[in-house]
Design an enzyme around this catalytic site. Structure first.
Site, mmCIF file in Angstrom:
data_model
loop_
_atom_site.group_PDB
_atom_site.id
_atom_site.type_symbol
_atom_site.label_atom_id
_atom_site.label_comp_id
_atom_site.label_asym_id
_atom_site.label_seq_id
_atom_site.Cartn_x
_atom_site.Cartn_y
_atom_site.Cartn_z
ATOM 1 N N ILE A 1 -0.486 -0.240 -3.908
ATOM 2 C CA ILE A 1 -1.028 0.256 -5.168
ATOM 3 C C ILE A 1 -1.273 1.749 -4.936
ATOM 4 O O ILE A 1 -1.877 2.136 -3.933
ATOM 5 C CB ILE A 1 -2.327 -0.486 -5.556
ATOM 6 C CG1 ILE A 1 -2.876 0.038 -6.892
ATOM 7 C CG2 ILE A 1 -3.375 -0.406 -4.482
ATOM 8 C CD1 ILE A 1 -4.093 -0.759 -7.392
ATOM 9 N N SER A 2 -0.775 2.588 -5.817
ATOM 10 C CA SER A 2 -0.872 4.034 -5.628
ATOM 11 C C SER A 2 -2.315 4.502 -5.674
ATOM 12 O O SER A 2 -3.180 3.851 -6.266
ATOM 13 C CB SER A 2 -0.078 4.765 -6.715
ATOM 14 O OG SER A 2 1.294 4.463 -6.634
#
Length: 232
Positions: free
Chosen positions: A80-81
């Site tokens: 997940i960024s």
């Protein structure tokens, strides 16, 4: 007995409220310290980042790190960024209530949820079966009725629902897929990291105006590679 039961219920309620307030405070700190301080100005984007419970989009055992300034592993070799990149890409896409978005790479569903807080509908494609199933279930559980998740090769986009006002790719491609360019609506924007896997990549934005495509380099990023169907 009734008094003890009442105290127990009150205790559980208070603990839940404190936990909710704790995450809300941490989330607001994240927005103020990681996003606003770095130049994110779009009000709709900031409101969405304040609202979406990021800690519910990461594995439970690392939920305490959900609001830190870093990407996190979500399983299946995917991440997940970091919050800033999610907000930056969202702002660059110029989301609005009347727009339709395509996301390539659903992952845990966090970016889709952020977009869904702003746009009309989000169509998201995820090639990894486990992530497609879990993210669809998570988004449904959290009440995001305007997100549609499909398992498949995002390189080809989603022609059935094209054209799209926003196309956001959350994995790095060696080149911009032509099918995605073809599915851009007039006035649409395509945000995609381009470069070699496991190296620094260039985040690029394409804009379609009067039928013409223009390209702008935005910033340097590092994303996991765009996975393709082996049959293609």
């Amino acid at each position: 007995m009734k008094v003890i039961l009442f105290i127990f219920i009150l205790s559980v309620f208070s603990e839940t409220s404190v936990q909710k307030d704790m995450y809300e405070g941490i989330r607001n700190d994240m927005v103020d310290k990681q996003l606003v301080s770095r130049g994110i100005r779009d009000n709709a984007t900031l409101m969405a980042m304040r609202k979406v419970p990021r800690h519910l989009f990461v594995p439970e055992e690392i939920a305490e790190y959900a609001y830190e300034d870093t990407p996190l592993e979500i399983g299946s070799g995917q991440t997940i960024s970091q919050p800033y990149i999610v907000a930056y890409m969202t702002e660059c896409a110029a989301p609005a209530k009347n727009k339709k978005a395509l996301e390539v790479g659903t992952g845990s569903g966090y970016q889709a949820a952020v977009l869904a807080e702003i746009v009309d509908t989000v169509y998201s494609v995820e090639i990894i079966h486990e992530l497609a199933v879990s993210s669809a279930a998570r988004l449904k559980r959290l009440g995001y009725k305007n997100v549609v998740v499909r398992e498949g090769d995002g390189y080809a986009g989603w022609p059935r629902h094209a054209p799209f006002d926003i196309i956001m790719v959350t994995a790095a491609a060696g080149a911009i897929p032509q099918p995605l360019i073809d599915q851009m609506a007039e006035g649409g924007r395509l945000i995609i990291p381009v470069g070699k896997p496991h190296e620094v990549q260039q985040l690029i934005m394409l804009k379609k105006e009067k039928g013409e495509i223009t390209e702008k380099k935005l910033t340097l990023v590092r994303f996991v590679p765009l996975t393709r169907d082996k049959k293609n």
